[in-house]
Write an enzyme that holds these catalytic residues in place. Structure first.
Site, short mmCIF file in Angstrom:
data_model
loop_
_atom_site.label_atom_id
_atom_site.label_comp_id
_atom_site.label_asym_id
_atom_site.label_seq_id
_atom_site.Cartn_x
_atom_site.Cartn_y
_atom_site.Cartn_z
N GLU A 239 -79.22 -43.93 114.65
CA GLU A 239 -79.57 -43.46 116.01
C GLU A 239 -81.03 -43.79 116.18
OE1 GLU A 239 -77.33 -42.36 117.90
OE2 GLU A 239 -75.75 -41.74 116.51
N LYS B 46 -83.10 -35.85 104.03
CA LYS B 46 -84.54 -36.11 103.96
C LYS B 46 -85.16 -35.89 105.34
CE LYS B 46 -87.59 -39.30 104.60
NZ LYS B 46 -88.73 -38.43 104.95
N ILE C 282 -87.53 -48.90 111.32
CA ILE C 282 -87.08 -48.36 110.02
C ILE C 282 -85.55 -48.48 109.93
CG2 ILE C 282 -87.00 -46.32 108.52
CD1 ILE C 282 -89.82 -47.40 108.73
N GLY C 283 -84.87 -48.32 111.04
CA GLY C 283 -83.40 -48.49 111.05
C GLY C 283 -83.01 -49.89 110.60
N GLY D 293 -84.16 -42.31 113.78
CA GLY D 293 -85.58 -42.60 113.77
C GLY D 293 -85.87 -43.87 114.54
N SER D 294 -86.92 -44.55 114.13
CA SER D 294 -87.35 -45.72 114.90
C SER D 294 -86.46 -46.94 114.60
CB SER D 294 -88.80 -46.06 114.52
OG SER D 294 -88.87 -46.35 113.15
N THR D 295 -86.43 -47.85 115.54
CA THR D 295 -85.62 -49.07 115.38
C THR D 295 -86.12 -49.87 114.17
OG1 THR D 295 -85.09 -49.07 117.71
CG2 THR D 295 -84.87 -51.18 116.58
#
Ligand code: NAP
Length: 479
Positions: free
Chosen positions: A252, A177, A234-235, A230-232
Site C-alpha cells: 500500500e 515492524k 521502499i515498496g 509506506g512510500s513507493t
C-alpha cells in the site's frame, strides 16, 4: 491528559525485552520538539529471534488451532483494545502529534478491525468444483506461515491492526515492524494481544529502523509474505528483494488523489468539507485529495468557500480535543513540505492561504491552498505528504480525466456530481483503487482498500485482505 505507561522495549515471545545490542533511540514529541522516551531498537540478530520464534509458534500450535478458538482469541484481543482505547490514543498523540480526537477514533477503528476479522474467520471458504473426470475436487485456503508486516508512521495503530488482524485470523504468525518514529502503539498492541490470550511468539513486535533491519526481515528465509504500507520507493525495493525467493508481497503505497467537483454538484458542501479531505492528519495521508479539479463555472465561488473553510481549521496542540490539525511528524518532514512550497513560490503559484509556521515551538505548518500550479510542477505531480493542496479549474471532462490519470499514482479520490450517469461514467474512468462519490471516505473495514499503478499491489481490509494471507490449494479425491 492522564499519564500513560510508555513501552520502551521490543515485544518478543510474549514479553518486553531489550534488543540484543542494547541500543536505544530517542522519540521526540512533535508538538513540543522535546525528547520524551528512549525505545530499544532491533538489529539483525533480533530479526532472527523474532522470525524463528514466530515460525515455531506457527508450527507448534497456531496453524492448527480450530477456527472457533482463533475467533475467541481475536474477539478477546478486540475487547482488550476497547478497554485500553484511551491509553492507545494518548500514545499515538505523543509520538506522532495526532490530534487526540482523531487518535481516539483510530484506536476504536483498530478494535473494530479485530472484531471484524474474528467474525470473518468462518467466511474463509474454499469451493467444491465439478471437475470433468468426476471424483471430488475442492479448494482450501491455507495460511502461509510467518508474515512480515511493515507499517508507516502516519496511521501507526490502525494500519498495524489492518495487517495483523487478517493475517492472524487466517492462521499466520506476524512479525510487526512499526516505523522508527512511531513504535509505541504497535508495541502496546503486542502486549495487549498477548494479555488477551494470543500465544507467545504469534505476534512479535520489532521496533527498529528500516535501514537497519528492513533487508534482514524481508530477505529472511522463513518469511513467506511481506505486507507493507509506506512510500513507493521502499515498496519497490521490498518487491525487488522479495522477488529473489518469490515471496508474496502486498504493497500500500503513496498517492496524489483527485477531488473532482462538477458544477451540478452540491458544490458548496464539497467546498466546505474538502479541506479536511486533504489537510486531515496534517496532510500526512496517502488518500489526501491533494489535487482539486473544479468545473470552470463554479471555480471562483468554490475557491472562496474552500479557502474560508481552510482558514477556520484549528491548528494547534494535539492533546486538546478541539484541535483539528496537529504538527507534522518531524522537523525533517516539515522541511520536505517547505521545500515543495519554496518550489511553488519560485514557479509563481498563487498562495490563497497558508504555508507559514504558526507557532514558535512544534513542527506546525498552516495548511496551504495553491492556485495556478503548472501541471509539470513538483507540487502538482508529486506526493507532498503535508498540508498543501493544488486547486485548478477544468472545462472539458475528457481532458480533466486525462489530467487526473496522468499521475503515476492511483489510490483514492472523490467525485462530486448530482448526475448519476455522469458519476458512474467518470467513476469507471478514474484510475484508482478507491473512489467515493459525494463524500470523502476512503476506508471501510469491510471493503477492500488499495491502489492502482504506483499506489500499490494487493488489498488491505475486507475479506480480500484475508485471502491475501493464504495460499490456494486444490485437492482432488478419486472416486
Ligand atoms: P517509508 O519511509 O516507506 O516507511 C514505511 C515503513 O517502511 C517504516 O516502518 C520504515 O521504517 C520501513 N522501511 C524503511 N526502509 C525500509 C527498508 N529498506 N526495508 C523495509 N522497510 C523499510 O514511508 P513513511 O515515510 O513511513 O510513510 C509515508 C509513505 O507511506 C507515504 O508515501 C504514504 O503515501 C505512504 N502510505 C500509504 C498508505 C496506503 O495505505 N497506501 C498508508 C499510509 C502511508 P523506518 O521508519 O524505520 O524508516
Amino acid at each position: 491528559m492522564t499519564p500513560v505507561r510508555l513501552p520502551t522495549q521490543l515485544f518478543l515471545n510474549g514479553a518486553y525485552r531489550e534488543s540484543s545490542s542494547g541500543r536505544r533511540c530517542s522519540l521526540i514529541n512533535p508538538a513540543t520538539e522535546e525528547p520524551f522516551v528512549e525505545v530499544a531498537t532491533a538489529d539483525a540478530a533480533d530479526v532472527n529471534t523474532a522470525v524463528e520464534s514466530a515460525q515455531r509458534a506457527w508450527e507448534t500450535g497456531w496453524r492448527d488451532l480450530t477456527p472457533g478458538k482463533r475467533t475467541e482469541i481475536l474477539f478477546n484481543v478486540a475487547r482488550m483494545l476497547r478497554e485500553q482505547m484511551e491509553e492507545i490514543a494518548q500514545l499515538e498523540t505523543l509520538h506522532i502529534g495526532k490530534p487526540i480526537s482523531d487518535a481516539r477514533d483510530e484506536a476504536a477503528l483498530g478494535a473494530r478491525v479485530f472484531e471484524y476479522y474474528a467474525g470473518a474467520i468462518t467466511q474463509l471458504c474454499g469451493e467444491t468444483i465439478p471437475v470433468a473426470r468426476g471424483g471430488f475436487d475442492f479448494t482450501l485456503r491455507q495460511p502461509m506461515g510467518v508474515v512480515a508486516a511493515i507499517v508507516p508512521w502516519n496511521f501507526p495503530f490502525p494500519i498495524a491492526c489492518w495487517k495483523a488482524a487478517p493475517a492472524l485470523a487466517s492462521g499466520n504468525c506476524v512479525v510487526l515492524k512499526p516505523a522508527s518514529l512511531s513504535p509505541l502503539t504497535a508495541l502496546k498492541l503486542g502486549e495487549l494481544a498477548h494479555a488477551a490470550g494470543l500465544p507467545a511468539g504469534v505476534l512479535q513486535v520489532l521496533a527498529g529502523s528500516g535501514a537497519a533491519i528492513g533487508d534482514a526481515l524481508v530477505a529472511h528465509q522463513q518469511i513467506r509474505k511481506i505486507s507493507f504500507t509506506g512510500s513507493t520507493a521502499i515498496g519497490q525495493r521490498i518487491m525487488e528483494l522479495a522477488a529473489r525467493d518469490l515471496k508474496r508481497v502486498s504493497l500500500e503505497l503513496g498517492g496524489k488523489s483527485p477531488n473532482i467537483v462538477f458544477a451540478d454538484a452540491d458544490w458548496a458542501r464539497a467546498a466546505e468539507t474538502s479541506p479536511m479531505s486533504v489537510f486531515g492528519n496534517t496532510g500526512q495521508d496517502c488518500c489526501a485529495r491533494s489535487r482539486v479539479f473544479v468545473e470552470r463555472g463554479i471555480y471562483d465561488p468554490f475557491i472562496e468557500r474552500f479557502v474560508a473553510a481552510t482558514k477556520k481549521l484549528r491548528v494547534g496542540d494535539p492533546a486538546k480535543p478541539e484541535t483539528q490539525l496537529g504538527p507534522l511528524v518531524s522537523s525533517g518532514q516539515r522541511e520536505v513540505v517547505e521545500a515543495f512550497l519554496a518550489d511553488a513560490r519560485k514557479r509563481g503559484s498563487q498562495f490563497a492561504c497558508g504555508g507559514r509556521r504558526p507557532h514558535a515551538r512544534g513542527y506546525y505548518l498552516e495548511p496551504a491552498v495553491l492556485l495556478d500550479v503548472g501541471k509539470d510542477d513538483r507540487c502538482w505531480r508529486e506526493e507532498i505528504f503535508g498540508p498543501v493542496v493544488c486547486v485548478a479549474p477544468f472545462e472539458d471532462e475528457t481532458q480533466m480525466l486525462r489530467d487526473v490519470n496522468a499521475s503515476p499514482y492511483g489510490l483514492s479520490g472523490s467525485l462530486w456530481t448530482n448526475d448519476l450517469r455522469k458519476a458512474l461514467r467518470v467513476a469507471r474512468r478514474v484510475e484508482s483503487g478507491v473512489l467515493s462519490i459525494n463524500s470523502h471516505s476512503s476506508v471501510h473495514t469491510e471493503a477492500p482498500f488499495g491502489g492502482f499503478k504506483h499506489s500499490g499491489l494487493g488489498r488491505d481490509l475486507g475479506t480480500a485482505a484475508m485471502e491475501g494471507y493464504t495460499e490456494l490449494k486444490n485437492v482432488y479425491v478419486a472416486e
